[in-house]
Design a protein around this motif. Structure first.
Motif, short mmCIF file in Angstrom:
data_model
loop_
_atom_site.label_atom_id
_atom_site.label_comp_id
_atom_site.label_asym_id
_atom_site.label_seq_id
_atom_site.Cartn_x
_atom_site.Cartn_y
_atom_site.Cartn_z
N UNK A 324 0.76 -1.18 0.07
CA UNK A 324 0.16 -0.11 -0.06
C UNK A 324 0.96 1.44 -0.26
N UNK A 325 1.78 1.12 0.89
CA UNK A 325 2.95 2.27 1.15
C UNK A 325 3.49 2.67 -0.28
N UNK A 326 3.80 1.58 -1.04
CA UNK A 326 4.68 1.61 -2.06
C UNK A 326 3.69 2.26 -3.44
N UNK A 327 2.63 1.85 -3.47
CA UNK A 327 1.60 2.28 -4.41
C UNK A 327 1.55 3.99 -4.10
N UNK A 328 1.41 4.40 -3.02
CA UNK A 328 1.00 5.59 -2.77
C UNK A 328 2.19 6.56 -2.66
N UNK A 329 3.18 5.86 -2.40
CA UNK A 329 4.65 6.77 -2.65
C UNK A 329 4.71 7.12 -4.03
N UNK A 330 4.29 6.25 -5.09
CA UNK A 330 4.55 6.80 -6.41
C UNK A 330 3.44 7.43 -6.63
N UNK A 331 2.27 7.40 -6.31
CA UNK A 331 1.27 8.52 -6.35
C UNK A 331 1.76 9.82 -5.80
N UNK A 332 2.16 10.03 -4.72
CA UNK A 332 2.93 11.12 -4.16
C UNK A 332 4.13 11.55 -5.15
N UNK A 333 4.86 10.95 -5.63
CA UNK A 333 6.00 11.22 -6.45
C UNK A 333 5.28 12.00 -7.71
N UNK A 334 4.02 11.72 -8.23
CA UNK A 334 3.37 12.21 -9.12
C UNK A 334 2.97 13.52 -8.97
N UNK A 335 2.24 13.61 -7.72
CA UNK A 335 1.60 14.80 -7.26
C UNK A 335 3.08 16.00 -7.07
N UNK A 336 3.99 15.32 -6.50
CA UNK A 336 5.08 16.22 -6.30
C UNK A 336 5.78 16.71 -7.61
#
Length: 380
Positions: A324-336
């Motif tokens: 879950x954290x792995x997927x959301x980290x990638x999502x956060x990278x896109x937002x950043x």
């Protein structure tokens, strides 16, 4: 990626320049105006629009810095003027604002001329003071032979004395006005020897010594100027680095809060500003993520447990949380990236590769440590 990930951070130039402008304008870190337009164009793939917007940001930021530099020079000359007690007009400082870059550049060009004239007049003020001191008391007239008996001054003697006085004033005007008191005193001591000379050759020798002392004084004064510019540049670089680090940290906080995390600043952030935060979720009673931003150039994240895993079911939950954290980290990278923060992952672990560490600050860890300590204290 499981219990650890490290990524290199690269800030978009639009962010860097806009943060610099915000500092000059006295605002908090943020992206606005052309900087935001350049980021939007980057996200939308409009290269031509981005290039134009970024060029405008660069021009505006450079113009603002030039204004700040002129303001600093005005302040320095005002301090010198007051120290000398000179009646020299200086232009008023210009508060940096959002007026067009062309207008700021024109002000800088006009101000440079006024400041050059003010510095020249301050140097002339110093020269006039020293010259007046040297020739305040009638000195022995220049004579070809000092062994001769005193004679009535000839017109050419008056002309020679006037030439010496003019030459001294001209040479003294080369002394930088912000030379310190000791340097001015050293130059003046050499100049005062003119009151005791008797021949043109002696006068020229004294004037040559005055020139040398002025060169030395100016060299040291210029070195102080350069040192001050270096200190200002270092301070500016440190402030810019802190603004960038804070921008990255705030953007990371916003991104993960949007993803449902609660972001808490670590104790170190409040004291040393090291950029440590803890990410938690209501659905994660036993897990959290510790994240640290180093100098707006690196981000490190580590998932930890709040209590030790006790069975296989706990370890299965660990893997689920890691995924879950792995997927959301990638999502956060896109937002950043949309905020001008690109991150390139340099190291990661796949979920389940290693057992999650237990948070050093968890209640269970402290309890076990206390139990071990008490066990060591028991008598054998």
């Amino acid at each position: 990626m499981s219990s650890g990930v490290e990524a290199e951070i690269v800030l978009d130039m639009a962010v860097v320049l806009t943060l610099g402008m915000n500092r000059v304008l006295g605002r908090g870190a943020g992206i606005a105006g052309r900087g935001a337009e350049a980021l939007a164009a980057l996200a939308e793939g409009r290269a031509e629009t981005r290039t134009a917007a970024l060029a405008e940001v660069e021009t505006q930021e450079r113009a603002l810095r030039e204004v700040v530099a002129r303001n600093a020079r005005i302040a320095a000359l005002a301090e010198t003027r007051d120290r000398l007690g000179a009646d020299v007009a200086l232009p008023p400082e210009l508060p940096p604002d959002e007026r067009p870059a062309e207008e700021l550049t024109q002000w800088c060009a006009a101000t440079d001329q006024l400041l050059d004239e003010a510095e020249r007049r301050l140097s002339e003020h110093v020269a006039a003071e020293v010259t007046a001191q040297v020739f305040a008391v009638p000195a022995q007239r220049l004579q070809a032979d000092t062994t001769q008996k005193p004679r009535r001054p000839k017109p050419e003697d008056d002309e020679s004395a006037e030439d010496v006085q003019r030459n001294l004033a001209r040479i003294m005007a080369r002394l930088l006005p912000d030379a310190d008191d000791d340097e001015r005193r050293t130059v003046a001591e050499a100049a005062r020897l003119l009151a005791e000379i008797g021949t043109p050759d002696e006068a020229e020798a004294v004037l040559h010594e005055v020139r040398l002392r002025i060169q030395d004084a100016n060299s040291r004064t210029q070195q102080r100027r350069d040192d001050e510019l270096r200190r200002l540049a270092e301070r500016d670089a440190a402030e810019q680095a802190e603004a960038e680090r804070r921008y990255v940290l705030d953007s990371i906080t916003a991104a993960f809060e949007d993803l449902g995390y609660e972001v808490q600043a670590g104790f170190e952030t409040l004291t040393a500003g090291d950029g440590t935060v803890t990410l938690t979720k209501g659905a994660w009673p036993d897990h959290s993520v510790r994240m640290r931003v180093d100098d707006a150039a690196h981000v490190r994240a580590s998932m930890v447990r709040e209590r030790p895993a006790e069975n296989e079911d706990d370890r299965r939950v660990d893997v689920e949380r890691e995924r879950e954290w792995c997927a959301e980290f990638e999502d956060a990278r896109t937002r950043l990236e949309a905020a001008g923060i690109r991150s390139d992952v340099a190291w990661r672990l796949d979920p389940g590769v290693r057992e999650l560490p237990v948070s050093a600050g968890s209640r269970h860890t402290r309890t076990r440590a206390g139990q071990r300590e008490r066990s060591r204290e028991r008598p054998t």
